[in-house]
Design an enzyme around this catalytic site. Structure first.
Site, PDB file in Angstrom:
ATOM      1  N   ASP A 229       0.852  -1.186   0.000  1.00 25.38           N
ATOM      2  CA  ASP A 229       0.000   0.000   0.000  1.00 25.38           C
ATOM      3  C   ASP A 229       0.888   1.237   0.000  1.00 25.38           C
ATOM      4  OD1 ASP A 229      -2.966   1.020   0.657  1.00 25.38           O
ATOM      5  OD2 ASP A 229      -1.540   2.238   1.791  1.00 25.38           O
ATOM      6  N   ILE A 230       0.596   2.205  -0.875  1.00 22.93           N
ATOM      7  CA  ILE A 230       1.383   3.437  -0.955  1.00 22.93           C
ATOM      8  C   ILE A 230       1.039   4.322   0.235  1.00 22.93           C
ATOM      9  CG2 ILE A 230       1.904   5.488  -2.330  1.00 22.93           C
ATOM     10  CD1 ILE A 230       1.128   3.872  -4.814  1.00 22.93           C
ATOM     11  N   GLU A 272      -4.804   2.368  -4.177  1.00 23.53           N
ATOM     12  CA  GLU A 272      -3.338   2.369  -4.098  1.00 23.53           C
ATOM     13  C   GLU A 272      -2.798   1.082  -3.506  1.00 23.53           C
ATOM     14  OE1 GLU A 272      -4.795   4.611  -0.372  1.00 23.53           O
ATOM     15  OE2 GLU A 272      -5.422   4.290  -2.431  1.00 23.53           O
TER      16      GLU A 272
END
Length: 367
Positions: A229-230, A272
């Site tokens: 996950d960003i 994301e």
């Protein structure tokens, strides 16, 4: 029945010929079953190449395929086996090239010289002739060219190297089956691919993970699942605009793809979030891959319109193992990686966490 009736008598040569035709029809049926049951595009192309090499007794084969994301060009890329490429030649054929319109009109087989003769004098055919094909065959589906198949040198002696009319008919029949299979696989490829990142979508990933777990049980091999996950992704959209956010997503996807093997699978799970499936990968190796991706992204210079932005990711890792973690549910396996990702977020982000059973139990108790 008349007493004068006598059953027809056939020579041994005629009987042998019909027996061969029956055998070849059985082979075509088997080829059809095999190709139609293969949905993974790269696996399908490999299967077609080896089938053609085996059936036609040639040393190599290659296929130009219509680019799934750009329908204006045919690409060779890695779709060949046993052929030597010339580094000075660009192996791509625009649909506007005379070769495409010419072979699309005639569903026939060409030798290299026959192909040269069929095109206007001076036509650039280096993307074909540099491979020295013994035969060039159009892959036609519903009167549309979906690919161009090339066969390499024959295994036979020089005096037997030419292809008979019957053999040409055979490879044309195989090419028709290949064209149908390629078209079906291409449709699946497009419908299961995220157009922005060119990664697979969530539901395709889950289906492939289901199949991989089933195979891993039989083979007693581990399968790793990584969820990424960003960190603070919303800031990129809010601060620099959605175009910057798209650039970050696309770049992260490229870094992920560069860090895994051809038989692994990467997907955009949503927003994301990304997932990776690593075949036959143990805990230690999975953590190593995950941390390598995390480190590459942290160190990468994300430059959007002369603005340098810092990007980091948080990662969760789990591994299916028939002895240590024998869950048969792909959803449960993904949930384990997601819970480990949650711990990475909670502990400061930009880190990798493995979903060991004790950690999962603690998370469930906390919930």
């Amino acid at each position: 029945m008349s007493d004068d009736y006598k059953p027809a008598e056939y020579s041994a040569e005629t009987i042998s010929l019909y027996e061969k035709k029956i055998y070849d029809l059985e082979q075509l049926l088997e080829i059809c079953r095999s190709l139609c049951s293969t949905i993974e595009f790269s696996t399908l192309i490999e299967s077609i190449l080896y089938t053609c090499m085996g059936q036609m007794h040639v040393l190599g084969a290659g296929i130009y395929i219509l680019d799934a994301l750009d329908s204006n060009v045919f690409l060779l890329e890695n779709n060949y086996n046993g052929m030597d490429l010339d580094p000075s030649v660009v192996y791509r054929i625009p649909i506007s090239h005379p070769l495409v319109s010419s072979i699309s009109k005639n569903n026939t087989v060409y030798t290299e010289q026959e192909l040269i003769n069929a095109l206007p004098e001076g036509t650039d055919l280096r993307m074909i002739t540099s491979l020295h094909p013994s035969l060039v065959i159009p892959l036609m589906h519903r009167n549309h060219l979906t690919g161009i198949l090339m066969l390499g040198d024959r295994l036979m002696m020089n005096e037997e190297a030419h292809f008979t009319s019957y053999e040409r008919e055979q490879i044309l029949a195989i090419s028709s089956l290949a064209a149908i299979a390629i078209n079906n696989a291409a449709l699946l490829e497009r419908s299961s691919t995220d157009m922005m990142t060119h990664l697979r979508l969530k539901y395709f990933f889950v289906q492939m993970l289901t199949d991989k777990i089933d195979a891993a049980v039989v083979q007693s091999q581990p399968v790793a699942v990584i969820m990424l996950d960003i960190d603070f992704f919303k800031r990129f959209n809010d601060t620099y605009g959605h175009a910057c956010g798209d650039y970050v997503l696309q770049t992260v996807a490229k870094i992920m793809r560069s860090a895994i093997r051809a038989d692994d699978l990467a997907s955009r799970y949503g927003g994301e979030e990304f997932t990776l499936m690593l075949n036959n990968t143990c805990k230690e190796d999975a953590i190593t891959v995950a941390d390598r991706i995390r480190s590459k992204i942290e160190q990468y210079d994300f430059c959007y319109e002369n603005l340098h932005v810092q990007v980091t990711i948080s990662v969760g890792v789990t591994v299916f193992d028939v002895h240590k973690n024998p869950t048969m549910s792909p959803k449960e396996l993904i949930d384990q990686a997601d819970q480990a990702l949650y711990v990475s977020k909670r502990n400061g982000r930009n880190r990798v966490t493995f979903a060991d059973p004790k950690l999962i139990s603690e998370i469930k108790l906390a919930e």
